[in-house]
Structure formats: C-alpha cells, structure tokens
Scaffold this motif. Sequence first.
Motif, mmCIF file in Angstrom:
data_model
loop_
_atom_site.group_PDB
_atom_site.id
_atom_site.type_symbol
_atom_site.label_atom_id
_atom_site.label_comp_id
_atom_site.label_asym_id
_atom_site.label_seq_id
_atom_site.Cartn_x
_atom_site.Cartn_y
_atom_site.Cartn_z
ATOM 1 N N LYS A 152 0.844 -1.206 0.000
ATOM 2 C CA LYS A 152 0.000 0.000 0.000
ATOM 3 C C LYS A 152 0.878 1.255 0.000
ATOM 4 O O LYS A 152 0.871 2.038 0.946
ATOM 5 C CB LYS A 152 -0.911 0.004 1.227
ATOM 6 C CG LYS A 152 -1.899 -1.145 1.278
ATOM 7 C CD LYS A 152 -2.999 -0.981 0.256
ATOM 8 C CE LYS A 152 -4.056 -2.066 0.415
ATOM 9 N NZ LYS A 152 -5.151 -1.909 -0.579
ATOM 10 N N SER A 155 -1.222 4.506 0.389
ATOM 11 C CA SER A 155 -2.224 4.585 1.459
ATOM 12 C C SER A 155 -2.008 5.841 2.293
ATOM 13 O O SER A 155 -0.967 6.505 2.219
ATOM 14 C CB SER A 155 -2.133 3.342 2.343
ATOM 15 O OG SER A 155 -0.873 3.288 2.977
ATOM 16 N N TYR A 376 -5.579 9.162 -1.689
ATOM 17 C CA TYR A 376 -4.985 7.979 -1.070
ATOM 18 C C TYR A 376 -5.652 6.732 -1.580
ATOM 19 O O TYR A 376 -6.838 6.708 -1.944
ATOM 20 C CB TYR A 376 -5.134 8.047 0.452
ATOM 21 C CG TYR A 376 -4.551 9.295 1.065
ATOM 22 C CD1 TYR A 376 -3.246 9.677 0.778
ATOM 23 C CD2 TYR A 376 -5.307 10.128 1.895
ATOM 24 C CE1 TYR A 376 -2.707 10.830 1.312
ATOM 25 C CE2 TYR A 376 -4.779 11.258 2.435
ATOM 26 C CZ TYR A 376 -3.462 11.602 2.140
ATOM 27 O OH TYR A 376 -2.949 12.740 2.668
ATOM 28 N N GLN A 378 -7.253 3.749 -0.480
ATOM 29 C CA GLN A 378 -7.872 3.279 0.751
ATOM 30 C C GLN A 378 -7.805 1.755 0.870
ATOM 31 O O GLN A 378 -8.011 1.225 1.936
ATOM 32 C CB GLN A 378 -9.337 3.732 0.807
ATOM 33 C CG GLN A 378 -9.488 5.227 0.748
ATOM 34 C CD GLN A 378 -8.821 5.954 1.919
ATOM 35 O OE1 GLN A 378 -8.703 5.416 3.000
ATOM 36 N NE2 GLN A 378 -8.372 7.171 1.672
#
Length: 378
Positions: A152, A155, A376, A378
């Motif tokens: 990620k 993120s 971002y 998610q």
Amino acid sequence: MQADISRQEQQVAALRSSVDRLEQQVSSQSDDLVRLQQAEREVQATRTLYETFLTRLKEATVQRGLQQADSRVLSEAIPGRYVSPQKSRIVLVSVMLGLALGAALVFMRQFMNKGYRTADDLEAGTALPVFGQIPKMPIKRRSHLITYLNDKPASAAAEAVRNLRTSILLASPNQAPQVIMSTSSLPGEGKTTQAICLAHNFAGLNKKVLLIEGDVRRRTLNEYFKVESNKPGIVTALGRESGDISDLVVRDPRMNVDVLLGEKSTLNAADLFSTGKFDEFLDRMRDAYDFIIVDTPPVLIVPEARVIGQSVDAIIFSVAWDRTSRLQLKESLRQLDRAKLDVAGLVLAQIDPAGMKRYGYGGKYGTYSTYSSSYYDQ
C-alpha cells in the motif's frame, strides 16, 4: 288294630297333605326370592344411575356458575375524550432529558480526556512542532508492517510517513539530520513502528539506511523481521574496534535496510550506551550509512533514551493519539530537557480515523479531511 291302622293312615294322609302344601309354599317362596333378588339388582343399578346423574348435575351447576359474570351493567358507556397519559408532554420531556444526558456525557468525556486528539492541541500544549500525524495501520501482527508498506505505497499511512520524512529533512536549515532517534513516553505508543517506517521510507530514496535497536531489554524488532532471538547485535558491534558489521546486520528481503538487533548483555543497558564506545560506533557508521535510525526504550521507563540522545542529531518523539496523557508527555519532555536534549519534533501516532470523525475532527484536519480522501489508496 284295624282302628289303629285306619287312624295311622289318616295321619299319613294328613302328613302327606301337609308335605304337599309345604312343598308348594317352598316353591312359591323360591320364586319370590328370585324376584326379590332381581328387584334388588334393579334397585342397585337404578341407584348407581341416579348417583351418576346427580354428580353430572352438580358439575354442570358449578360450570354454569363459573361462566356467569360477577358484575352487571349499571349503565351504558358514553363517548369520552383522551385524558392521560399525555404523549406529547412525555415525548418532549424525553427529548429534553436525552439531550441533557447526552451533553453531560460529552462534557464529562471531554473533561476526563487527558490525551491529545489534534496536532493543534499537541503544539499548543508543548510549544514543539508536530512533524507528522500517523494513522493506525490495519495490520494484525507486527510482522505484517513491512508487507503493508510495500503493498500500500499510496495509502494514507504511507503518505503520512512521507510527510514525516519530509518534515525531518526540512527541519534543519543547514543540514538534514543523519542520526535520528525515535522514542516515546511509555511502551506501545508507536515509536518502533515509526522507526521502521522511517527506515523503509529513507531506503526508498536509494539511501543506505541502518536501523539500530536501542531497546536491548525487550528486543521487539525480532517480531517485525522474524529472526532468531539469539543473533549477535548491538552489544557485539560495540565490542569491535572495526566498523565492519556486515555479519551482524539483518537484511529483510522486503526492505533494503540493514537492521542491527538488540542483544542480551551482562552490563546494564544504560551503562552499555554510556561508554564512549557507542559514540565511536556511531562515528564509524556515519561514514558507512546515509541515515541511521535508533529505536530507544520509553523515556519514563528506563534512562537509555536520555543516554542515547546525547549522540544523535535529532529526536523524534511519538505521542499516542487520545492515549498519552498530558502529564506523561510533560514529564518525558522535562526529563529530556534536564539531560539537555532538544526534541526536534513530535509525531501524533496511532490516530484512529473513525475516532477523529466521532469527535468532530474528521472533516478539517489534514490527512483526515474529506477533501483528501481521493489522494490515497484506501
């Protein structure tokens, strides 16, 4: 003799006549006895039938009495109007009481809150800059941290670490700090996670990074990197005269960072770092690495953080969101100040985005504002 015979014959005839008469009487009486016994049986059957009907009559009478009402109508009901309870008044009072109790609960929780929920409150309470706001990462085990950062990269947590890295690099107007110490007031406030995330992020800039575990008492880095607990580490490195630690560092294939783990020692941990060997070791490592991240024990628990802080360029202090109390943070900063150590910046760590929204901060504070969600992954 003839006269006696004649007389005897007459007596015999009389007796025979009496016998016949008696036999007739006996026969007649036997018939009467049979009729009497039959009559008695009929009487007994009739009596049984009578008792059965009498019992059933009593039961029917009792049932009829139960079914009959004990009241009687005196007068017919007439149409009336609703009197009570007054529903509108009850609803109004309930709403007012609910609002009052809710407000009292909110004020009570706000009054009892001893921690920090926003960077503004943290800066106002400490007069120190907040370098970053790190959210709570959705991982179940510590060993999943590096995998999460790799999987990620866009993120909110990864971007928050990048913001922290940028703040650290730009904090000094002359030269970026090379040796960075991560500490906190108490265990479990995110200092180790912050140190690993910073090392991972600096390595992403193609920098040579060394992560040192200064907490030799607990040695929690073993849980993040899955290595044997008895591997030589910082204690062995301090005992060497040369700067070659290639056989001591751990290299996780998921992260391009050299990790120097903690190690058991017969010396007290504070005494181990108080010697000049640690300063000499850091001087050698400065030539070999671009950045050195040191994860230290909490300030309020043991003195290692104040000892190690004498040899670093910058101290980053983690404050757990809505958990680290103001008194704990104040005492930690006071102890660092007594050791003549300046904290470069604070990090508000382990922020709960749902909690931010619940307290009314989710719509306007930086990473957790509504307008930043599209940036971002998610």
